[in-house]
Design a protein around this motif. Structure first.
Motif, PDB file in Angstrom:
ATOM      1  N   MET A   1       1.629  -9.665 -22.272  1.00  0.00           N
ATOM      2  CA  MET A   1       1.947  -8.684 -21.215  1.00  0.00           C
ATOM      3  C   MET A   1       2.689  -9.522 -20.095  1.00  0.00           C
ATOM      4  O   MET A   1       2.468 -10.635 -19.882  1.00  0.00           O
ATOM      5  N   ASN A   2       3.816  -8.868 -19.683  1.00  0.00           N
ATOM      6  CA  ASN A   2       4.528  -9.461 -18.678  1.00  0.00           C
ATOM      7  C   ASN A   2       3.762  -9.515 -17.287  1.00  0.00           C
ATOM      8  O   ASN A   2       3.550  -8.584 -16.552  1.00  0.00           O
ATOM      9  N   LEU A   3       3.729 -10.763 -16.970  1.00  0.00           N
ATOM     10  CA  LEU A   3       3.068 -10.961 -15.516  1.00  0.00           C
ATOM     11  C   LEU A   3       3.726 -10.274 -14.371  1.00  0.00           C
ATOM     12  O   LEU A   3       3.106  -9.830 -13.326  1.00  0.00           O
ATOM     13  N   VAL A   4       5.022 -10.634 -14.159  1.00  0.00           N
ATOM     14  CA  VAL A   4       5.712  -9.959 -13.232  1.00  0.00           C
ATOM     15  C   VAL A   4       5.770  -8.386 -13.171  1.00  0.00           C
ATOM     16  O   VAL A   4       5.434  -7.970 -12.211  1.00  0.00           O
ATOM     17  N   LEU A   5       5.786  -7.748 -14.400  1.00  0.00           N
ATOM     18  CA  LEU A   5       5.568  -6.461 -14.192  1.00  0.00           C
ATOM     19  C   LEU A   5       4.351  -5.845 -14.111  1.00  0.00           C
ATOM     20  O   LEU A   5       4.188  -4.722 -13.294  1.00  0.00           O
ATOM     21  N   THR A   6       3.251  -6.742 -14.522  1.00  0.00           N
ATOM     22  CA  THR A   6       2.154  -6.230 -13.990  1.00  0.00           C
ATOM     23  C   THR A   6       1.924  -6.552 -12.586  1.00  0.00           C
ATOM     24  O   THR A   6       1.439  -5.612 -11.921  1.00  0.00           O
ATOM     25  N   ILE A   7       2.334  -7.335 -11.980  1.00  0.00           N
ATOM     26  CA  ILE A   7       2.322  -7.568 -10.447  1.00  0.00           C
ATOM     27  C   ILE A   7       3.122  -6.336  -9.569  1.00  0.00           C
ATOM     28  O   ILE A   7       2.539  -5.881  -8.920  1.00  0.00           O
ATOM     29  N   GLU A   8       4.077  -6.133 -10.182  1.00  0.00           N
ATOM     30  CA  GLU A   8       5.023  -4.966  -9.584  1.00  0.00           C
ATOM     31  C   GLU A   8       4.493  -3.790  -9.725  1.00  0.00           C
ATOM     32  O   GLU A   8       4.431  -3.083  -8.815  1.00  0.00           O
ATOM     33  N   ILE A   9       3.732  -3.399 -10.901  1.00  0.00           N
ATOM     34  CA  ILE A   9       3.034  -2.005 -11.070  1.00  0.00           C
ATOM     35  C   ILE A   9       1.738  -2.173 -10.094  1.00  0.00           C
ATOM     36  O   ILE A   9       1.482  -0.970  -9.266  1.00  0.00           O
ATOM     37  N   ALA A  10       0.978  -2.942  -9.986  1.00  0.00           N
ATOM     38  CA  ALA A  10      -0.105  -3.096  -9.178  1.00  0.00           C
ATOM     39  C   ALA A  10       0.460  -3.056  -7.681  1.00  0.00           C
ATOM     40  O   ALA A  10      -0.105  -2.209  -6.927  1.00  0.00           O
ATOM     41  N   ALA A  11       1.336  -3.733  -7.542  1.00  0.00           N
ATOM     42  CA  ALA A  11       2.037  -3.616  -5.865  1.00  0.00           C
ATOM     43  C   ALA A  11       2.277  -2.369  -5.467  1.00  0.00           C
ATOM     44  O   ALA A  11       2.133  -1.789  -4.339  1.00  0.00           O
ATOM     45  N   ALA A  12       3.150  -1.766  -6.416  1.00  0.00           N
ATOM     46  CA  ALA A  12       3.587  -0.172  -6.163  1.00  0.00           C
ATOM     47  C   ALA A  12       2.425   0.765  -6.102  1.00  0.00           C
ATOM     48  O   ALA A  12       2.461   1.545  -5.182  1.00  0.00           O
ATOM     49  N   ALA A  13       1.442   0.653  -6.909  1.00  0.00           N
ATOM     50  CA  ALA A  13       0.161   1.291  -6.750  1.00  0.00           C
ATOM     51  C   ALA A  13      -0.402   1.277  -5.452  1.00  0.00           C
ATOM     52  O   ALA A  13      -0.609   2.408  -4.570  1.00  0.00           O
ATOM     53  N   LEU A  14      -0.497  -0.050  -4.794  1.00  0.00           N
ATOM     54  CA  LEU A  14      -1.077  -0.252  -3.459  1.00  0.00           C
ATOM     55  C   LEU A  14      -0.186   0.338  -2.601  1.00  0.00           C
ATOM     56  O   LEU A  14      -0.844   1.130  -1.708  1.00  0.00           O
ATOM     57  N   ILE A  15       0.857   0.033  -2.559  1.00  0.00           N
ATOM     58  CA  ILE A  15       1.867   0.525  -1.562  1.00  0.00           C
ATOM     59  C   ILE A  15       1.885   2.066  -1.364  1.00  0.00           C
ATOM     60  O   ILE A  15       1.994   2.864  -0.540  1.00  0.00           O
TER      61      ILE A  15
END
Length: 137
Positions: A1-15
């Motif tokens: 799993m792409n770590l950067v994409l995972t972080i981006e999805i999680a950050a977008a969800a929180l925002i």
């Protein structure tokens, strides 16, 4: 799993959860109180039906900031796979607000509607983000 994409999805969800949840919750509260205001205007003989300040909103100060924090906590707990933490958020908010909502039906109604709208939004965003993360290769 792409770590950067995972972080981006999680950050977008929180925002999205924290940022868009406030206006959505406020809109739902306006919808819920509109009929009440119209009925009160009829009883008072006010033909204009002009909106008046909601005393319940004034009594529940800090609600916007509490809402942001609770949505972050709920979405975050879903993202990390520990949805049981939502019970802690519910308990803390209920206990913290109890003195303000006790004995006032208008305030308690606003509290319940706003809380449920906020929690449903945060939960939906959290579940959508988990689904998006699950769809990653």
């Amino acid at each position: 799993m792409n770590l950067v994409l995972t972080i981006e999805i999680a950050a977008a969800a929180l925002i999205i959860s924290a940022g868009a949840g406030g206006p959505i919750t406020a809109w739902i509260l306006r919808l819920a109180s509109r009929k009440h205001r119209e009925e009160a205007a009829e009883r008072a003989g006010d033909p204009t039906g002009e909106p008046r300040p909601d005393p319940a909103a004034e009594q529940l100060r800090g609600g916007a900031w509490i809402g942001v924090l609770e949505r972050l906590a709920i979405t975050g707990s879903i993202l990390v796979g520990y949805p049981a933490a939502i019970a802690v958020v519910v308990a803390v908010k209920g206990l913290g607000r109890f003195p303000e909502i006790h004995g006032s039906s208008g305030v308690s109604e606003r509290f319940i509607i706003g809380t449920l709208a906020s929690y449903l939004w945060a939960g939906a965003i959290g579940v959508a983000a988990v689904a998006a993360l699950g769809a990653l290769p």
